[in-house]
Write a protein that holds these residues in place. Sequence first.
Motif, PDB file in Angstrom:
ATOM      1  N   THR A 197     -23.374 -10.857   3.375  1.00 32.50           N
ATOM      2  CA  THR A 197     -23.073 -11.463   4.745  1.00 32.50           C
ATOM      3  C   THR A 197     -22.915 -11.048   5.910  1.00 32.50           C
ATOM      4  OG1 THR A 197     -21.706 -13.315   3.676  1.00 32.50           O
ATOM      5  CG2 THR A 197     -21.229 -13.056   6.192  1.00 32.50           C
ATOM      6  N   ALA A 198     -22.197  -9.878   5.453  1.00 31.72           N
ATOM      7  CA  ALA A 198     -22.287  -9.361   6.973  1.00 31.72           C
ATOM      8  C   ALA A 198     -23.527  -8.211   7.128  1.00 31.72           C
ATOM      9  CB  ALA A 198     -21.200  -7.423   6.933  1.00 31.72           C
ATOM     10  N   HIS A 199     -24.468  -8.070   6.030  1.00 33.36           N
ATOM     11  CA  HIS A 199     -25.249  -7.181   6.627  1.00 33.36           C
ATOM     12  C   HIS A 199     -26.404  -7.975   6.561  1.00 33.36           C
ATOM     13  CE1 HIS A 199     -29.242  -5.091   5.386  1.00 33.36           C
ATOM     14  NE2 HIS A 199     -29.443  -6.129   4.989  1.00 33.36           N
ATOM     15  N   TRP A 200     -26.716  -9.222   6.646  1.00 31.16           N
ATOM     16  CA  TRP A 200     -27.231 -10.653   7.153  1.00 31.16           C
ATOM     17  C   TRP A 200     -27.053 -10.750   8.573  1.00 31.16           C
ATOM     18  CZ3 TRP A 200     -31.617 -13.069   4.704  1.00 31.16           C
ATOM     19  CH2 TRP A 200     -32.300 -14.077   5.439  1.00 31.16           C
ATOM     20  N   ILE A 201     -25.865 -11.282   9.380  1.00 32.68           N
ATOM     21  CA  ILE A 201     -25.910 -11.041  10.625  1.00 32.68           C
ATOM     22  C   ILE A 201     -26.356 -10.307  10.998  1.00 32.68           C
ATOM     23  CG2 ILE A 201     -23.627 -11.199  12.176  1.00 32.68           C
ATOM     24  CD1 ILE A 201     -22.577 -12.798   9.944  1.00 32.68           C
ATOM     25  N   ALA A 202     -26.304  -8.943  11.151  1.00 30.44           N
ATOM     26  CA  ALA A 202     -26.613  -7.452  11.834  1.00 30.44           C
ATOM     27  C   ALA A 202     -27.957  -7.336  11.389  1.00 30.44           C
ATOM     28  CB  ALA A 202     -25.700  -6.501  10.391  1.00 30.44           C
ATOM     29  N   THR A 203     -28.378  -7.509  10.202  1.00 27.70           N
ATOM     30  CA  THR A 203     -29.958  -7.643  10.453  1.00 27.70           C
ATOM     31  C   THR A 203     -30.690  -8.810  11.333  1.00 27.70           C
ATOM     32  OG1 THR A 203     -30.039  -8.593   8.527  1.00 27.70           O
ATOM     33  CG2 THR A 203     -30.073  -6.297   8.617  1.00 27.70           C
ATOM     34  N   HIS A 204     -30.636  -9.873  11.577  1.00 24.30           N
ATOM     35  CA  HIS A 204     -30.740 -11.140  11.803  1.00 24.30           C
ATOM     36  C   HIS A 204     -30.584 -10.906  13.482  1.00 24.30           C
ATOM     37  CE1 HIS A 204     -31.397 -11.683   8.016  1.00 24.30           C
ATOM     38  NE2 HIS A 204     -32.678 -12.127   8.173  1.00 24.30           N
ATOM     39  N   PRO A 205     -30.700 -11.102  14.710  1.00 21.36           N
ATOM     40  CA  PRO A 205     -29.853 -11.147  15.594  1.00 21.36           C
ATOM     41  C   PRO A 205     -30.624 -12.200  16.712  1.00 21.36           C
ATOM     42  CG  PRO A 205     -32.173  -9.294  15.650  1.00 21.36           C
ATOM     43  CD  PRO A 205     -31.742  -9.591  14.803  1.00 21.36           C
ATOM     44  N   ARG A 206     -29.646 -13.566  16.715  1.00 21.28           N
ATOM     45  CA  ARG A 206     -29.942 -13.752  17.330  1.00 21.28           C
ATOM     46  C   ARG A 206     -31.139 -14.004  19.000  1.00 21.28           C
ATOM     47  NH1 ARG A 206     -29.131 -17.712  13.939  1.00 21.28           N
ATOM     48  NH2 ARG A 206     -29.542 -18.968  15.541  1.00 21.28           N
ATOM     49  N   GLY A 207     -31.923 -14.799  18.626  1.00 25.88           N
ATOM     50  CA  GLY A 207     -32.698 -14.778  19.774  1.00 25.88           C
ATOM     51  C   GLY A 207     -34.475 -13.997  19.730  1.00 25.88           C
ATOM     52  N   ALA A 208     -34.256 -13.769  18.373  1.00 19.40           N
ATOM     53  CA  ALA A 208     -35.486 -12.374  18.477  1.00 19.40           C
ATOM     54  C   ALA A 208     -36.134 -13.083  16.759  1.00 19.40           C
ATOM     55  CB  ALA A 208     -35.096 -11.144  18.383  1.00 19.40           C
ATOM     56  N   PRO A 209     -36.459 -14.392  16.542  1.00 19.09           N
ATOM     57  CA  PRO A 209     -37.154 -14.732  15.118  1.00 19.09           C
ATOM     58  C   PRO A 209     -37.924 -13.861  14.683  1.00 19.09           C
ATOM     59  CG  PRO A 209     -38.129 -17.039  17.208  1.00 19.09           C
ATOM     60  CD  PRO A 209     -36.366 -15.631  17.697  1.00 19.09           C
ATOM     61  N   ALA A 210     -38.028 -14.106  13.685  1.00 16.04           N
ATOM     62  CA  ALA A 210     -39.351 -13.147  13.177  1.00 16.04           C
ATOM     63  C   ALA A 210     -40.421 -13.410  13.043  1.00 16.04           C
ATOM     64  CB  ALA A 210     -39.010 -12.196  11.732  1.00 16.04           C
ATOM     65  N   GLY A 211     -40.366 -15.070  13.285  1.00 12.26           N
ATOM     66  CA  GLY A 211     -41.883 -16.151  13.142  1.00 12.26           C
ATOM     67  C   GLY A 211     -42.054 -16.107  11.008  1.00 12.26           C
ATOM     68  N   ASN A 212     -41.408 -15.194  10.407  1.00 11.16           N
ATOM     69  CA  ASN A 212     -41.398 -15.879   9.166  1.00 11.16           C
ATOM     70  C   ASN A 212     -41.545 -17.022   8.953  1.00 11.16           C
ATOM     71  OD1 ASN A 212     -41.299 -13.678   8.467  1.00 11.16           O
ATOM     72  ND2 ASN A 212     -38.763 -13.219   8.545  1.00 11.16           N
ATOM     73  N   VAL A 213     -42.544 -18.115   7.536  1.00 11.37           N
ATOM     74  CA  VAL A 213     -42.854 -18.980   7.506  1.00 11.37           C
ATOM     75  C   VAL A 213     -42.064 -19.227   6.066  1.00 11.37           C
ATOM     76  CG1 VAL A 213     -44.704 -20.731   6.499  1.00 11.37           C
ATOM     77  CG2 VAL A 213     -45.162 -18.527   8.711  1.00 11.37           C
ATOM     78  N   HIS A 214     -41.170 -20.771   6.781  1.00 11.31           N
ATOM     79  CA  HIS A 214     -40.544 -20.755   6.314  1.00 11.31           C
ATOM     80  C   HIS A 214     -40.609 -22.671   4.802  1.00 11.31           C
ATOM     81  CE1 HIS A 214     -37.870 -17.756   6.066  1.00 11.31           C
ATOM     82  NE2 HIS A 214     -37.959 -17.321   6.812  1.00 11.31           N
ATOM     83  N   GLY A 215     -40.703 -22.781   4.544  1.00 11.49           N
ATOM     84  CA  GLY A 215     -41.177 -24.676   4.401  1.00 11.49           C
ATOM     85  C   GLY A 215     -39.731 -25.176   4.769  1.00 11.49           C
ATOM     86  N   ALA A 216     -38.984 -24.712   3.883  1.00  9.87           N
ATOM     87  CA  ALA A 216     -37.182 -25.383   4.693  1.00  9.87           C
ATOM     88  C   ALA A 216     -36.667 -25.667   6.084  1.00  9.87           C
ATOM     89  CB  ALA A 216     -36.149 -24.849   3.972  1.00  9.87           C
ATOM     90  N   ASN A 217     -37.872 -25.047   6.952  1.00  4.44           N
ATOM     91  CA  ASN A 217     -37.831 -25.139   8.495  1.00  4.44           C
ATOM     92  C   ASN A 217     -39.634 -24.989   8.649  1.00  4.44           C
ATOM     93  OD1 ASN A 217     -36.672 -25.886  10.757  1.00  4.44           O
ATOM     94  ND2 ASN A 217     -35.441 -23.655  10.676  1.00  4.44           N
ATOM     95  N   LEU A 218     -39.895 -26.335   8.554  1.00  3.60           N
ATOM     96  CA  LEU A 218     -41.040 -26.109   9.376  1.00  3.60           C
ATOM     97  C   LEU A 218     -41.255 -27.628   9.374  1.00  3.60           C
ATOM     98  CD1 LEU A 218     -44.060 -24.593   9.624  1.00  3.60           C
ATOM     99  CD2 LEU A 218     -44.165 -25.216   7.174  1.00  3.60           C
ATOM    100  N   GLY A 219     -41.977 -27.440  11.049  1.00  2.00           N
ATOM    101  CA  GLY A 219     -42.725 -28.627  11.251  1.00  2.00           C
ATOM    102  C   GLY A 219     -43.929 -28.248  11.976  1.00  2.00           C
ATOM    103  N   MET A 220     -45.272 -29.739  12.176  1.00  2.00           N
ATOM    104  CA  MET A 220     -46.269 -29.477  12.958  1.00  2.00           C
ATOM    105  C   MET A 220     -47.312 -30.820  13.346  1.00  2.00           C
ATOM    106  SD  MET A 220     -48.832 -28.143   9.820  1.00  2.00           S
ATOM    107  CE  MET A 220     -48.050 -26.992   9.063  1.00  2.00           C
ATOM    108  N   SER A 221     -48.092 -30.193  13.906  1.00  2.00           N
ATOM    109  CA  SER A 221     -48.402 -31.768  14.890  1.00  2.00           C
ATOM    110  C   SER A 221     -49.274 -32.201  13.089  1.00  2.00           C
ATOM    111  CB  SER A 221     -49.477 -31.794  15.704  1.00  2.00           C
ATOM    112  OG  SER A 221     -50.348 -31.649  15.328  1.00  2.00           O
ATOM    113  N   ALA A 222     -49.616 -33.605  13.145  1.00  2.00           N
ATOM    114  CA  ALA A 222     -50.886 -33.823  11.959  1.00  2.00           C
ATOM    115  C   ALA A 222     -52.026 -33.405  12.304  1.00  2.00           C
ATOM    116  CB  ALA A 222     -50.527 -36.059  11.555  1.00  2.00           C
ATOM    117  N   ALA A 223     -52.479 -33.321  13.465  1.00  2.00           N
ATOM    118  CA  ALA A 223     -54.019 -32.954  13.923  1.00  2.00           C
ATOM    119  C   ALA A 223     -53.963 -31.747  13.057  1.00  2.00           C
ATOM    120  CB  ALA A 223     -53.708 -33.287  15.561  1.00  2.00           C
ATOM    121  N   VAL A 224     -53.326 -30.326  13.725  1.00  2.00           N
ATOM    122  CA  VAL A 224     -52.924 -28.997  12.790  1.00  2.00           C
ATOM    123  C   VAL A 224     -53.099 -29.533  11.856  1.00  2.00           C
ATOM    124  CG1 VAL A 224     -51.963 -27.128  12.720  1.00  2.00           C
ATOM    125  CG2 VAL A 224     -52.011 -28.284  14.566  1.00  2.00           C
ATOM    126  N   HIS A 225     -52.316 -29.951  10.770  1.00  2.00           N
ATOM    127  CA  HIS A 225     -52.166 -30.308   9.382  1.00  2.00           C
ATOM    128  C   HIS A 225     -53.434 -31.001   8.813  1.00  2.00           C
ATOM    129  CE1 HIS A 225     -51.101 -32.792   5.367  1.00  2.00           C
ATOM    130  NE2 HIS A 225     -50.635 -31.199   5.512  1.00  2.00           N
TER     131      HIS A 225
END
Length: 238
Positions: free
Chosen positions: A143-171
């Motif tokens: 847990t401590a490692h996770w928090i240290a390596t994932h600073p808030r406000g700096a998303p890496a831009g990885n793709v996760h189907g668990a948290n993904l959205g897109m317009s139907a036109a783009v889809h």
Amino acid sequence: MSPIAVAVVVPVHDEAALLDACLAALTAAVAHARRTHPGIRVAPVVVLDACTDASERIARSWPVSIRRIDARRVGTARRKGVEAALAELGSPAPDDTWIATTDGDSTVPVTWLTHQLDLRAAGADVVLGTVRPDFADLTPAHTAHWIATHPRGAPAGNVHGANLGMSAAVHLAAGGFPDLDEHEDVEVVRAARASGARVVATDDNEVTTSGRFEGRTPGGYAAFVHATHQRISGQVSP
């Protein structure tokens, strides 16, 4: 452009232990979106893929539509879920429609959908949200490692189907979710980028997902959590 219709898709394969929490959180997020965006239509669809446990009984206790398939393939489950949700919405114009996906082992925050809709109104075609493992499933060192390596406000831009959205036109332009055993989310975003979509990464409204080590696909998020755990265990071992 603000969407007037939202398709929400949740692929499920034997998630009885976690599905109730998933759908409770999703139901709250849908209700919040309807309150904050009056007149919006939302169609949440749970795709039960080759389930042999109590997942269907649990899903039926929540205000979601159910689609059963026997593909044993998450890409197919997401694709069939999108088809079912759009049909339920009456096949609205793609430019007026948003597609959001999460997973049956994940819980979304109450403002999950409204945040995606606000980003869409600001011009986003694809929203890449972050996820984090449930810290209750991890050791304190992990847990401590996770928090240290994932600073808030700096998303890496990885793709996760668990948290993904897109317009139907783009889809649609991207060809939809491909029939893959895994990484269907990565592939549809790759195709969306190739079509010129504006992709926005955010770590607001992070989704919590299971911290289990054995997931439903060999190379999915659980494998990443397991590999990280092994690395951390090696670092803290005497």
